[in-house]
Design a protein around this motif. Structure first.
Motif: not given
Length: 92
Positions: A46-71
């Motif tokens: 809200e104060l710095t509109p050029t900044a975008f914050h992320v918070s992610e939780v994936f069940l496993s490294e494999a699920a996170f890797a698939k997310h990265q691949e899709r992204t």
């Protein structure tokens, strides 16, 4: 099997804010729908509109890797791949 937590900030140029916003909702929706995604939050600062914050939780490294691949094939990546990222990834 350990969960993967990713937190941090993506920063864009002022001229790129509208481009990021134009693909953000679709990126959030698709990420939340992925198998193994337990939490996915992405918001503009809200104060710095050029900044975008992320918070992610994936069940496993494999699920996170698939997310990265899709992204990496997405409009989100096409628009943001060159932007500064200050992310921290932790396995818990």
């Amino acid at each position: 099997m350990s969960k993967v937590l990713l937190t941090g900030t993506l920063t864009c140029a002022p001229s790129e804010v509208d481009d990021v916003l134009s693909v953000m909702a679709d990126h959030i929706r698709k990420s939340r729908a992925e198998a193994g995604c337990m939490q996915f939050e992405l918001w503009q600062d809200e104060l710095t509109p050029t900044a975008f914050h992320v918070s992610e939780v994936f069940l496993s490294e494999a699920a996170f890797a698939k997310h990265q691949e899709r992204t990496q094939g997405s409009d989100w990546w096409r628009i943001t791949r060159h932007m500064s990222r200050d992310f921290k990834k932790v396995s818990a």
